[in-house]
Structures are given as C-alpha cells and as structure tokens.
Design a protein around this motif. Structure first.
Motif, short mmCIF file in Angstrom:
data_model
loop_
_atom_site.label_atom_id
_atom_site.label_comp_id
_atom_site.label_asym_id
_atom_site.label_seq_id
_atom_site.Cartn_x
_atom_site.Cartn_y
_atom_site.Cartn_z
N MET A 190 -10.91 6.18 -0.97
CA MET A 190 -11.43 5.34 -0.46
C MET A 190 -10.46 5.20 0.38
N ASP A 191 -10.70 3.61 0.70
CA ASP A 191 -9.00 3.30 1.31
C ASP A 191 -8.12 2.56 0.31
N PRO A 192 -6.89 2.83 0.75
CA PRO A 192 -5.94 1.75 -0.32
C PRO A 192 -6.04 0.83 -0.89
N GLN A 193 -6.23 0.34 0.04
CA GLN A 193 -6.50 -1.07 0.67
C GLN A 193 -7.76 -1.99 -0.64
N GLN A 194 -8.78 -0.70 -0.83
CA GLN A 194 -9.59 -1.22 -2.00
C GLN A 194 -8.88 -0.83 -3.29
N ARG A 195 -8.89 0.29 -2.89
CA ARG A 195 -7.89 0.69 -4.87
C ARG A 195 -7.04 -0.60 -5.07
N LEU A 196 -6.42 -1.19 -4.34
CA LEU A 196 -5.14 -2.02 -4.93
C LEU A 196 -5.79 -3.33 -5.43
N VAL A 255 1.83 4.27 -2.69
CA VAL A 255 0.39 3.25 -2.47
C VAL A 255 -1.16 4.74 -2.13
N ASP A 256 0.06 5.30 -2.70
CA ASP A 256 -0.80 6.87 -2.33
C ASP A 256 -1.59 6.89 -4.38
N LEU A 257 -0.63 5.80 -5.14
CA LEU A 257 -1.09 6.52 -6.89
C LEU A 257 -1.83 5.17 -6.85
N PHE A 258 -3.05 5.56 -7.96
CA PHE A 258 -4.54 4.65 -8.41
C PHE A 258 -4.51 4.95 -9.86
N ASP A 259 -5.65 4.26 -10.47
CA ASP A 259 -5.57 4.30 -11.95
C ASP A 259 -7.34 4.56 -11.69
N ARG A 280 -2.43 10.34 -7.89
CA ARG A 280 -2.16 10.33 -6.38
C ARG A 280 -3.39 10.78 -6.17
N HIS A 281 -3.41 10.08 -4.70
CA HIS A 281 -4.66 10.33 -4.44
C HIS A 281 -4.85 10.37 -3.28
N TRP A 282 -4.77 11.43 -2.03
CA TRP A 282 -4.01 11.17 -1.28
C TRP A 282 -4.74 12.34 -0.52
N PRO A 283 -5.77 12.74 0.18
CA PRO A 283 -5.47 14.85 0.80
C PRO A 283 -4.70 14.20 2.15
N ASP A 284 -4.05 15.57 1.99
CA ASP A 284 -3.13 15.93 2.80
C ASP A 284 -3.60 15.88 4.80
N HIS A 285 -4.77 15.63 4.97
CA HIS A 285 -4.96 15.71 6.12
C HIS A 285 -4.99 14.46 6.48
N HIS A 286 -4.61 13.46 5.08
CA HIS A 286 -4.49 11.73 5.31
C HIS A 286 -2.84 11.53 5.93
N ASN A 287 -2.17 12.46 5.89
CA ASN A 287 -0.48 12.56 6.24
C ASN A 287 -0.42 12.38 7.88
N TRP A 288 0.54 12.17 8.31
CA TRP A 288 1.39 11.24 9.41
C TRP A 288 2.02 12.77 9.81
N LEU A 289 1.84 13.70 9.61
CA LEU A 289 2.88 14.89 9.88
C LEU A 289 3.68 14.92 11.67
N LEU A 298 5.61 10.82 -4.42
CA LEU A 298 6.14 12.23 -3.83
C LEU A 298 7.67 11.86 -3.75
N GLY A 299 8.14 10.87 -2.59
CA GLY A 299 9.16 10.90 -1.70
C GLY A 299 8.81 11.52 -0.27
N ARG A 300 7.94 10.99 -0.11
CA ARG A 300 7.89 12.17 1.09
C ARG A 300 7.13 10.55 1.50
#
Length: 611
Positions: A118-124, A100-104, A602-611, A72-74
């Motif tokens: 899932m940890d994005p490292q698993q997905r990648l 890295v928030d994207l996953f098929d 996109r698979h990334w819950p909002d609570h995983h963002n560093w705000l 999303l460019g964030r």
C-alpha cells in the motif's frame, strides 16, 4: 416538469414563500467542522499541538533538515548514489516526516502482505482519519445508520519509483500493488477499512486539492447525499527525482525556507504531511451535542482558462474564486478579518496575491477595516498537495480561539506590497480578532495547473446552556472511566496520550472526560475501567493504565452503580451510557480528546529502498 408546475399552481403565495425559503436554507446552510486530525512536520500530531506551535511562532529548521530516516534509523535516500548525488543539497532541505514505514495494519484488519504494498500515503490517511473521527467523538456506534462521504486527496504516487529504478524480480510482484498504487484507493480504502457507506471520491487539483474536496463535501452535505463527510489529504516525498524536477523549474527556495510576503521570499521548501477534517451540517451537530470548531459558510472552485500557460497564475482567476465564495457565503468582503493565503513562496507571487486580496476584499484604502493575511507555510514548509489541510486547520483554530497567530517574517515584510496604501496587515505577534461579533476568515488554495479554491469560514455562535449540556459539578461523582484497545500495548499508549493531554490543562472535568470516552470511542476486547471521584483520581487512573497496570476484576470492593458498570464493561458488555448519563438529567459536554494509540509495525519491502 409539467406535473411539478401544476403542483406549484395549487400552492398559495405563503406556501410558495415557505417552500422557497426552505430551499434557500438547504442550499446555504452552514456546515460544521466537528473533528480534525493531522500528522505534520515537527511532530505536530494533533490540532492542539499545531495551534501551540503556530501561536508561539515556531519555524522548522528546513534549511538543513537532513535526509529523513525510517524506523530503523536508515536514510530514505542514499545520496552517494551516482544518480542522486547531484540532488544531495536540495534533498537535505525540507519539512519531512519520520517513520513513514510504520503502519498499524492490525487495527484495520489489513494483512501484512497487503500493507507492504500500500502506498504509505494511503496508510497515513487511514491512521489520521481514525484520529479525526475520535476528535469528533464518532464511534462506530454513533456512525451506524449514517451516510458518510469520503473525499480524499491523492498526492503523486511515488512509492513504486524505487523498485522501478532498481528493478524488482518477477517473484516480487504482488496483486496488492494494483490497489496499493491506485489514486482511487485513497478514498475507497478509508470507506472500506472504517465501514463507511456513502459517496467516495478521490480528488487531485494540486495545492488546491483540500479546498476543492471541502467544496465538494459541503455541496454533498447540503444536498443531503450524506450526513457526515471526511475530507483528507496526504503528501509524501518518496522519490528524490521530483525534487530535482521542481528545482529545475525554479520553484524551490535556494536558501531552503518558505518566506511568503517578505523581502527574502525566493521560492518554497518542500514538505510532507497529512490532515483530515470531519464535517457535518451545523443543525445536525447541534442536535447531536457536538462541539464544532468553526463553520463553513461558503466555498468556490474556479479555473481561469484564458491565461498564457498552464502554470501561470491568474490574478483574475484568484479574484473570481474569492468573489464566488463570498457570494456563496452571503457575506460582504468587509466581513472577513483574516485570509490564510496560498503564498507559493515566490516574491512576485506574493505581490500578485496580496494585490488581489486587497482588491477582492475591498481593502484598497488604509481606512478600511484591517485584513490580516498569513500562511503557515512559513512555519512548516509547503506541503504541496496536502498544503490546504494545515492552512484550513490553522484558520479554523484561529476562529475558535478568537486570535490570529503571528506570521513569521512580519518584521521584514516585502516593501513592494502596498501595506501603507491598503488595509492589509501581517500579525507580528498573537493578535486579538480585529472585529467585534461573529468572526469570519477565509482560506485560499491555488493549484499549479490552474484550479483555484477558496473557503469562507465563520466562528460558532455561543450556545445557551441547556439541560442536555449543563456541566456536572466537580463534587457529584463517582464516575466510571472506560478505556479499551485491540491489545495491551495500544491500551497503555492510549492512556498515556490522554494523560499527557489532560495533565497540563484546566479546561476539562472528570465527568466530561468519562462521558466522552464512554460514548465517543469504539470499545475493543482489551479493557480497563476505574471508578474516579475527582481530577487527581482520573489522572492517577490514567497513569496506572499507561504503566500497564490492568485489573481485570474491576473496582473492588465497591458496590456503587459506577463500580457495577465498570465490572460489567470488563466482561465485554457495551457501556451502560443510558444509565450513566440519563437523558432527563444534566449531562457534561463531549470534549475534543486525543484518539487511540496506533501501534505501527514496519511495512516496507527492501526493493522500495533508494540504494
């Protein structure tokens, strides 16, 4: 034991010699690297892109890369946050991956809820494993009945750190957080999602992890505990605080660049990436018609426990692991012409490693055969837990191309390394292999907690042409081009990947492309088929598929055998490979071609963002 000894006493001297020879062969047989996949900084998403960048001497601008962004460019981190602002300068330096928030998830049959946790490292790792298997032409059909080992490397699991910092409400907890953050799932997820049966192991020895995993996989293949092995590693920098910790330890470069073996070396710059290789016993690779990139001849893992502290590098430990790997390979030190070094980025670390290489590889005299050393950390940064993957792939590709790529910084080599008094060299430009005959190289990886790994590689012997690998002449078409995917978007993307790969290359024939796609790929519900007669027709067909022009009726009005095969394929039948490429007729070789396009969501819950 007694019964076994009694049995040995019944054997003749000749029988005992044959038995021992067979056992020695099993313990030392070469293992082929038959497939590779990667996602590395700078948009390097396949082995061909990696080799092109290395050969051209490309260096990523890690000094001012900026904070990585999502789909999303964030920005990944809010550097204005009070606890992150002191780290802002360091966090703008790095070799990062985007999106890295994207996953098929659909490709792997994983639910949206599970994918989010899932940890994005698993997905990648999952997605790159698919590309490596495709590069090796290992479809599910070709894997059926084989024992496949999975050796995956777990980088630090930092995905949950953001919600631990900000707090997640009780309703935000999910049972999928358990397997999503478990290091054991790095290997287990691949085996389950791809339907692979065999040993499954997760490894973590820091920067030596990839080489340690290769060492374990080679041992398993030689012991015939599996027939094929996937070895992969991933490293994502999801928590900004780990960068602050390494900076406090004095490990990071103040200038934001990794410059190993140069007068300006001052630490390393952190990087992200993922790499997977596919291994098979060389004899099996020959029998299966694979096209290996290179061979693993020997490997070793060693820790020197009698050193002052856990993070102090040991020159004796480095030399010991090299000597053990050479012994395992059955090679003399002078046989090796290139070493991809650990190269941790510090100036003193580079000096110690260079001295150790000169000693262990018998290059203490300038009259000895030249030993080129280098590290792709100077090109793409230091991928830490995943750093062994691009280093291994670089060396495998160098052997396959009979060329050593240039080392960035060769023109400002560290004057405190005794270049003139040893046979150590840095390649200032693409360098033809320094020795005649069989090419040998090695890769080093030293974990910061003491585990050292070393892998010795060799070029593949030239194979005499035979009836099963004879190239089909350009004018003997027509051929049937078969493509498929789970959906139309993925099918168009796959066609586009193939079109872009083939259009600027000359090292392929239409027959080889068609056979590779028919035999080396899984076949899904959404399909495309075309009858082609030459290279231009094949590229045109791929162009139409990339544009979404699918004709579900098949080639009309042709009644040739390829046209009939194409129409049957479109109705859902399996490819008629036995008819298309009869065993008693010349068959084109299988090629290394790009794998399927995976459509990330996109698979990334909002609570995983560093705000």
């Amino acid at each position: 034991m007694t019964s076994y000894i009694d049995h040995l006493e019944t054997l003749s001297k000749k029988q005992l010699m044959v038995m021992l020879a067979r056992q020695h062969h099993e313990r030392t047989q070469p293992v082929a690297v038959i497939g590779m996949g990667c996602r590395l900084p700078g948009g390097l998403d396949d082995p061909r892109a990696l080799w092109s960048a290395l050969r051209e001497g490309q260096v990523l601008p890690t000094e001012a890369a900026g904070v990585p962004v999502d789909s999303l460019g964030r920005p990944r981190w809010n550097l204005a946050a009070p606890d992150l602002a002191p780290l802002a300068g360091r966090l703008r330096q790095g070799a990062y991956l985007k999106d890295v928030d994207l996953f098929d998830a659909d490709w792997f049959g994983i639910t949206q809820e599970e994918a989010r946790h899932m940890d994005p490292q698993q997905r990648l790792l999952l997605e790159v494993a698919v590309q490596a298997l495709a590069d090796a032409n290992l479809s599910r059909e070709r894997l059926r009945g084989r024992d496949v080992g999975v050796y995956a490397v777990a980088g630090p699991v930092e995905y949950p750190h953001a919600w631990l910092r900000g707090g997640v409400p009780g309703t935000g907890l999910s049972p999928h957080m358990s397997t999503g953050t478990s290091p054991s799932a790095f290997s287990g997820r691949i085996a389950l999602s791809l339907g692979l049966n065999g040993p499954t192991v997760t490894v973590d020895t820091a920067s030596s992890s990839m080489l340690t995993a290769v060492h374990l996989a080679v041992r398993t293949l030689r012991a015939r505990e599996c027939d094929i092995a996937l070895v992969g590693t991933c490293n994502l920098l999801l928590s900004p605080f780990s960068t602050g910790i390494l900076d406090r330890a004095g490990m990071l470069s103040p200038t934001g660049r990794s410059r190993p073996f140069t007068r300006r070396a001052d630490g390393h710059v952190r990087g992200e990436g993922c790499g997977v290789v596919v291994l098979k016993r060389y004899a099996d690779a020959l029998a299966d018609g694979d096209q290996p990139y290179a061979l693993v001849r020997g490997s070793a893992v060693h820790a020197q426990g009698d050193r002052p502290s856990i993070s102090v590098a040991s020159a004796r430990g480095q030399k010991a692991v090299i000597e053990r790997a050479l012994h395992d390979a059955g090679l003399a030190p002078e046989d090796v012409g290139y070493v991809e070094a650990q190269a941790n980025g510090s100036r003193i670390g580079g000096q110690i490693e260079a001295e150790t290489l000169a000693d262990a590889y018998a290059r203490r005299s300038p009259d000895a055969p030249p030993l080129y050393i280098g590290s792709c950390k100077a090109n793409i940064g230091y991928l830490e837990t995943a750093s062994g993957a691009p280093g291994l792939m670089k060396t495998v590709l160098a052997l396959a191309h009979a060329e050593i790529p240039p080392q960035p910084g060769a023109d400002e080599a560290d004057p405190d390394i005794p270049w003139g008094r040893t046979a150590l060299r840095l390649a200032a430009k693409p360098q033809p292999w320094p020795t005649e005959g069989r090419r040998r190289a090695a890769v080093s990886g030293f974990g910061f907690c003491g585990t050292n790994g070393h892998v010795v590689l060799e070029s593949v012997p030239e194979r005499p042409a035979g009836p099963d690998t004879k190239e089909v002449a350009e004018d003997t078409g027509p051929w049937t081009l078969l493509l498929s995917a789970p959906g139309a978007e993925a099918l168009a993307g796959t066609a586009d990947r193939l079109h872009r790969h083939l259009r600027d290359r000359a090292d392929w024939s239409p027959a080889a492309v068609c056979r590779t796609l028919a035999e080396g790929r899984d076949h899904h519900s959404v399909r495309y088929a075309a009858v082609i007669h030459d290279r231009s027709a094949l590229l045109a067909a791929l162009g139409r598929a990339a544009a979404g022009e699918f004709d579900t009726r098949g080639p009309q009005p042709h009644d040739s055998a390829p046209a009939r095969h194409a129409r049957r394929y479109l109705t859902g039948e399996a490819p008629a490979t036995a008819e298309l490429w009869p065993a008693d007729s010349p068959r084109p070789e299988l090629l290394h071609l790009p794998g399927p396009a995976l459509i990330g969501r996109r698979h990334w819950p909002d609570h995983h963002n560093w705000l």
